[in-house]
Design an enzyme around this catalytic site. Structure first.
Site, mmCIF file in Angstrom:
data_model
loop_
_atom_site.group_PDB
_atom_site.id
_atom_site.type_symbol
_atom_site.label_atom_id
_atom_site.label_comp_id
_atom_site.label_asym_id
_atom_site.label_seq_id
_atom_site.Cartn_x
_atom_site.Cartn_y
_atom_site.Cartn_z
ATOM 1 N N HIS A 178 0.794 -1.180 0.047
ATOM 2 C CA HIS A 178 -0.050 0.035 -0.022
ATOM 3 C C HIS A 178 1.025 1.281 -0.057
ATOM 4 O O HIS A 178 0.348 2.260 0.266
ATOM 5 C CB HIS A 178 -0.871 0.003 1.177
ATOM 6 C CG HIS A 178 -1.896 -1.183 1.077
ATOM 7 N ND1 HIS A 178 -2.483 -1.524 2.263
ATOM 8 C CD2 HIS A 178 -2.374 -1.613 0.202
ATOM 9 C CE1 HIS A 178 -3.344 -2.607 1.753
ATOM 10 N NE2 HIS A 178 -3.302 -2.746 0.499
ATOM 11 N N CYS A 215 3.088 13.744 -7.099
ATOM 12 C CA CYS A 215 2.239 14.680 -7.763
ATOM 13 C C CYS A 215 1.037 13.919 -8.167
ATOM 14 O O CYS A 215 1.150 12.932 -8.813
ATOM 15 C CB CYS A 215 2.819 15.412 -8.949
ATOM 16 S SG CYS A 215 1.700 16.478 -9.854
ATOM 17 N N GLY A 262 -1.101 -9.192 12.754
ATOM 18 C CA GLY A 262 -1.592 -7.771 13.216
ATOM 19 C C GLY A 262 -2.380 -7.324 12.161
ATOM 20 O O GLY A 262 -2.338 -6.253 11.718
HETATM 21 C C1 BV8 Z 1 -8.598 -2.238 -5.150
HETATM 22 C C2 BV8 Z 1 -2.946 3.097 2.641
HETATM 23 C C3 BV8 Z 1 -9.238 -2.251 -7.114
HETATM 24 C C4 BV8 Z 1 -3.607 4.328 2.841
HETATM 25 C C5 BV8 Z 1 -4.891 1.269 2.837
HETATM 26 C C6 BV8 Z 1 -12.588 -6.557 -3.289
HETATM 27 C C7 BV8 Z 1 -11.531 -6.763 -4.411
HETATM 28 C C8 BV8 Z 1 -10.697 -5.711 -4.385
HETATM 29 C C9 BV8 Z 1 -11.205 -4.467 -4.119
HETATM 30 C C10 BV8 Z 1 -12.292 -4.480 -2.998
HETATM 31 C C11 BV8 Z 1 -12.932 -5.800 -2.878
HETATM 32 N N1 BV8 Z 1 -13.816 -5.344 -1.775
HETATM 33 C C12 BV8 Z 1 -13.591 -4.092 -1.409
HETATM 34 C C13 BV8 Z 1 -12.570 -3.482 -2.134
HETATM 35 C C14 BV8 Z 1 -12.201 -2.305 -2.205
HETATM 36 C C15 BV8 Z 1 -11.302 -1.889 -1.086
HETATM 37 C C16 BV8 Z 1 -11.444 -2.434 0.113
HETATM 38 O O1 BV8 Z 1 -10.990 -3.601 0.578
HETATM 39 N N2 BV8 Z 1 -12.355 -1.973 0.932
HETATM 40 C C17 BV8 Z 1 -12.536 -2.484 2.415
HETATM 41 C C18 BV8 Z 1 -12.803 -1.366 3.193
HETATM 42 C C19 BV8 Z 1 -13.710 -3.407 2.124
HETATM 43 N N3 BV8 Z 1 -10.041 -2.031 -1.741
HETATM 44 C C20 BV8 Z 1 -9.469 -1.268 -2.419
HETATM 45 O O2 BV8 Z 1 -9.877 -0.176 -2.760
HETATM 46 C C21 BV8 Z 1 -7.932 -1.604 -2.830
HETATM 47 N N4 BV8 Z 1 -7.826 -1.086 -4.289
HETATM 48 O O3 BV8 Z 1 -8.769 -3.138 -4.683
HETATM 49 O O4 BV8 Z 1 -8.343 -1.436 -6.287
HETATM 50 C C22 BV8 Z 1 -9.306 -1.617 -8.579
HETATM 51 C C23 BV8 Z 1 -8.907 -2.649 -9.518
HETATM 52 C C24 BV8 Z 1 -8.873 -1.762 -10.831
HETATM 53 C C25 BV8 Z 1 -8.717 -0.641 -10.923
HETATM 54 C C26 BV8 Z 1 -8.969 0.176 -9.934
HETATM 55 C C27 BV8 Z 1 -9.173 -0.158 -8.824
HETATM 56 C C28 BV8 Z 1 -6.890 -0.474 -2.086
HETATM 57 C C29 BV8 Z 1 -6.929 -1.035 -0.895
HETATM 58 C C30 BV8 Z 1 -5.756 -0.128 -0.115
HETATM 59 C C31 BV8 Z 1 -6.271 1.032 0.806
HETATM 60 N N5 BV8 Z 1 -5.030 1.655 1.558
HETATM 61 N N6 BV8 Z 1 -3.741 1.867 3.275
HETATM 62 C C32 BV8 Z 1 -3.535 4.856 4.084
HETATM 63 O O5 BV8 Z 1 -2.888 4.120 5.047
HETATM 64 O O6 BV8 Z 1 -4.188 5.738 4.647
HETATM 65 S S1 BV8 Z 1 -5.531 0.399 3.674
HETATM 66 C C33 BV8 Z 1 -5.207 0.364 5.258
HETATM 67 O O7 BV8 Z 1 -6.219 -0.160 6.006
HETATM 68 C C34 BV8 Z 1 -3.953 -0.322 5.647
HETATM 69 O O8 BV8 Z 1 -3.030 -0.297 4.878
HETATM 70 C C35 BV8 Z 1 -4.464 -1.702 5.825
HETATM 71 O O9 BV8 Z 1 -4.515 -2.568 4.706
HETATM 72 C C36 BV8 Z 1 -5.961 -1.536 6.283
HETATM 73 C C37 BV8 Z 1 -6.096 -1.626 7.607
HETATM 74 O O10 BV8 Z 1 -5.956 -2.984 7.985
HETATM 75 P P1 BV8 Z 1 -5.307 -3.571 8.985
HETATM 76 O O11 BV8 Z 1 -3.648 -3.213 8.602
HETATM 77 O O12 BV8 Z 1 -5.665 -5.175 9.131
HETATM 78 O O13 BV8 Z 1 -5.478 -2.656 10.288
HETATM 79 P P2 BV8 Z 1 -6.979 -2.975 11.339
HETATM 80 O O14 BV8 Z 1 -6.844 -1.665 12.197
HETATM 81 O O15 BV8 Z 1 -7.737 -3.041 10.500
HETATM 82 O O16 BV8 Z 1 -6.454 -4.348 12.025
HETATM 83 C C38 BV8 Z 1 -5.542 -4.294 12.983
HETATM 84 C C39 BV8 Z 1 -5.309 -5.684 13.694
HETATM 85 O O17 BV8 Z 1 -4.036 -5.718 14.338
HETATM 86 C C40 BV8 Z 1 -6.742 -5.998 14.362
HETATM 87 O O18 BV8 Z 1 -7.042 -7.392 13.926
HETATM 88 C C41 BV8 Z 1 -5.988 -6.231 15.916
HETATM 89 O O19 BV8 Z 1 -6.582 -7.043 16.566
HETATM 90 C C42 BV8 Z 1 -4.612 -6.259 15.549
HETATM 91 N N7 BV8 Z 1 -3.702 -5.921 16.648
HETATM 92 C C43 BV8 Z 1 -3.801 -4.737 17.605
HETATM 93 N N8 BV8 Z 1 -2.667 -4.543 18.240
HETATM 94 C C44 BV8 Z 1 -1.838 -5.874 17.893
HETATM 95 C C45 BV8 Z 1 -2.577 -6.597 16.889
HETATM 96 N N9 BV8 Z 1 -1.917 -7.549 16.429
HETATM 97 C C46 BV8 Z 1 -0.726 -8.108 16.869
HETATM 98 N N10 BV8 Z 1 0.027 -7.099 17.774
HETATM 99 C C47 BV8 Z 1 -0.682 -6.115 18.420
HETATM 100 N N11 BV8 Z 1 -0.041 -5.423 19.444
HETATM 101 ZN ZN ZN Z 2 3.377 17.215 -11.523
#
Ligand code: BV8
Ligand code: ZN
Length: 248
Positions: A119, A127, A189
């Site tokens: 990501h 840009c 995580g």
């Molecule tokens: C795309 C950068 C398509 C930005 C991020 C099916 C197929 C394809 C796409 C989709 C699909 N369904 C939905 C989609 C669209 C979308 C999506 O997934 N939406 C979700 C909300 C349902 N996906 C996209 O848009 C992706 N693009 O598929 O494009 C396409 C195809 C052709 C042409 C055009 C487009 C792009 C997704 C990337 C988004 N960018 N990050 C930024 O950071 O601001 S995502 C961002 O959120 C993170 O990078 C990460 O991936 C995600 C958060 O998830 P986690 O890392 O799991 O974090 P979270 O807080 O959820 O969980 C933390 C975990 O840690 C918990 O379980 C907790 O219990 C645990 N934990 C806590 N403490 C600890 C611990 N574990 C261990 N130790 C600890 N101490």
């Molecule tokens: Zn430019």
């Protein structure tokens, strides 16, 4: 924590370990995860209000400032014992590849030498219009919010993958290759909710890899893991490495 002997044997015999990480990997470095209510990055906002190209075009100042705030958090953050243990793996098995959803660069700062950033990286800036990367010095020096591209005058944006944007094709294809080659697949995580990254653990299992889930909470991916180590990355990973390699 006691570990299954078969698991320890698999780690010691591994030729190539893949580590798939999410925001929980960096939680003990003080970086808020995404989904934790109240403390989570999205507690106040919804992802689609901040981490999408439309959100940026609609309100570039708010989106830019949200990333600037997250970069500030990163300035004082350090890799935690979980990141360090992942880096330490490189001295214990022939090959280790980190596939991270995180954009904080902490795996690299911990010493991991092969990190695939699915990501992007929050410290990179490019840009929005012409895509050219921007020098961080120029970004820091700029008074404008968001700063402007020196080449075409377009708005600068963080070098991360937003929702609705494709993942970098090189990163995605390398991650898929690694799954076909690695014998052990750590899933650390991550709530495994964001696609297509979340499909990697499922694919790893379907390729016959040993999948190890490390998370203090249950997730939808628990069903595909052969081993679930219920705990924090910064605690479980060092203990696991010591149990498998007591003499380092
Ligand atoms: C795309 C950068 C398509 C930005 C991020 C099916 C197929 C394809 C796409 C989709 C699909 N369904 C939905 C989609 C669209 C979308 C999506 O997934 N939406 C979700 C909300 C349902 N996906 C996209 O848009 C992706 N693009 O598929 O494009 C396409 C195809 C052709 C042409 C055009 C487009 C792009 C997704 C990337 C988004 N960018 N990050 C930024 O950071 O601001 S995502 C961002 O959120 C993170 O990078 C990460 O991936 C995600 C958060 O998830 P986690 O890392 O799991 O974090 P979270 O807080 O959820 O969980 C933390 C975990 O840690 C918990 O379980 C907790 O219990 C645990 N934990 C806590 N403490 C600890 C611990 N574990 C261990 N130790 C600890 N101490
Ligand atoms: Zn430019």
């Amino acid at each position: 924590m006691l570990f299954d002997f078969v698991l320890l044997d698999k780690l010691r015999a591994a030729r190539h370990i893949a580590v798939f990480s999410g925001a929980g990997m960096s939680a003990e470095s003080g970086i808020p995860t995404f989904r934790e209510a109240h403390t989570g990055l999205w507690a106040k906002y919804r992802p689609e209000d901040l981490a999408t190209p439309d959100a940026f075009l609609r309100d570039p100042v708010t989106v830019w400032n949200w990333y600037a705030w997250r970069r500030e958090l990163l300035r004082d953050a350090k890799p935690n014992p979980g990141h360090l243990a992942v880096a330490q793996l490189e001295g214990l098995v022939p090959k280790v590849t980190v596939i991270t959803q995180n954009v904080d660069g902490l795996h690299q700062r911990a010493g991991s030498s092969d990190v695939i950033e699915l990501h992007g990286n929050i410290l990179d800036t490019r840009c929005f219009d012409c895509g050219r990367p921007a020098e961080s010095a120029a970004v820091k020096a700029s008074e404008e919010v968001p700063p402007r591209c020196g080449h075409c005058g377009g708005m600068l944006r963080p070098g991360v993958v937003w929702f609705g944007e494709s993942l970098p094709s090189a990163a995605w294809s390398r991650a898929s290759e690694v799954l076909e080659e690695a014998d052990v697949f750590f899933c650390i995580g991550t709530s495994s909710l964001v696609e297509p990254a979340a499909s990697l653990p499922r694919y790893a299992r379907s390729c016959g890899r040993t999948v190890i889930q490390i998370n203090p909470e249950a997730t939808s991916h628990d069903v595909i893991a052969q081993y679930i180590l219920r705990g924090k990355a910064g605690e479980v990973m060092p203990e696991l490495l010591f149990a498998a390699w007591p003499h380092g």
